[in-house]
Design an enzyme around this catalytic site. Structure first.
Site, PDB file in Angstrom:
ATOM      1  N   ARG A  64       0.818  -1.223   0.000  1.00  0.00           N
ATOM      2  CA  ARG A  64       0.000   0.000   0.000  1.00  0.00           C
ATOM      3  C   ARG A  64       0.849   1.270   0.000  1.00  0.00           C
ATOM      4  O   ARG A  64       0.395   2.333  -0.422  1.00  0.00           O
ATOM      5  CB  ARG A  64      -0.993  -0.026   1.168  1.00  0.00           C
ATOM      6  N   GLU A 101       3.119  -6.735  13.063  1.00  0.00           N
ATOM      7  CA  GLU A 101       2.058  -6.812  14.076  1.00  0.00           C
ATOM      8  C   GLU A 101       1.423  -8.199  14.008  1.00  0.00           C
ATOM      9  O   GLU A 101       1.012  -8.758  15.001  1.00  0.00           O
ATOM     10  CB  GLU A 101       1.004  -5.728  13.814  1.00  0.00           C
TER      11      GLU A 101
END
Ligand code: AMP
Length: 177
Positions: A64, A101
């Protein structure tokens, strides 16, 4: 950037609970990409963080970060450098592995992507634990680029990712949670 504009950007980011795994609230930027006004405001905000500074290369992180990074590079009349997941870059590359994460990854940069002393602006959609951005900064330092600043459209402040970046260059985020 005024509050009204920031509200428009925030309203275009969608929360998707439990993606890609339980307990993660995924910040989905596809509604923002689909709304030209919100996207343009997001780019304005990222662009204005380096106002008045010459940027030679904008580095965007797979995947992204490519969308925002390439658009910002065009606005700044700078080159765009893709930082890619392992195995995607065709030419000789440097790599670094890091914790995400949710999981682990390795990113790579072409060894000739940045020349020594070039002014570099690191751009990604989201700062979470900071592992990805820290790895990116590591690669920029390896190529002896001059990191002017980093910018993230979204920062998950509760994960304290900016503390992991190990740089004195400014770290900007546009929308934080
Ligand atoms: P981190 O290395 O933990 O800072 O993770 C940053 C990268 O993972 C960014 O490139 C994001 O695209 C992606 N990411 C991590 N957490 C999320 C989240 N909650 N929502 C959307 N993308 C995320």
């Amino acid at each position: 950037m005024n509050d009204d504009s920031l509200k428009k950007i925030r309203a275009a980011i969608r929360d998707v609970p439990d993606f890609p795994k339980p307990g993660i609230v995924f910040k989905d930027i596809t509604p923002l990409l689909a709304q030209p006004e919100a996207m343009s405001l997001a780019l304005d905000a990222i662009e204005e963080k380096v106002d008045g500074v010459r940027i030679d290369k904008v580095i965007g992180i797979d995947a992204r970060g490519f969308i925002f990074g390439a658009a910002i590079a065009d606005r700044l009349k700078a080159g765009f450098i893709p930082l890619r997941k392992k195995g995607k870059l065709p030419y000789r590359s440097h790599e670094v592995s890091y914790a995400l994460e949710y999981g682990e990854a390795t990113i790579e940069i072409h060894e000739d992507a940045v020349s020594e002393g070039e002014n570099v602006y690191l751009v990604d959609d989201l700062l979470a634990t900071g592992g990805t951005a820290a790895a990116a900064i590591h690669l920029i330092e390896k190529l002896k680029g001059n990191l002017v600043a980093s910018a993230f459209l979204i920062e998950l402040t509760f994960l304290k990712g900016r503390e992991q970046l190990g740089t004195t260059a400014p770290v900007h985020s546009i929308i934080s949670y």
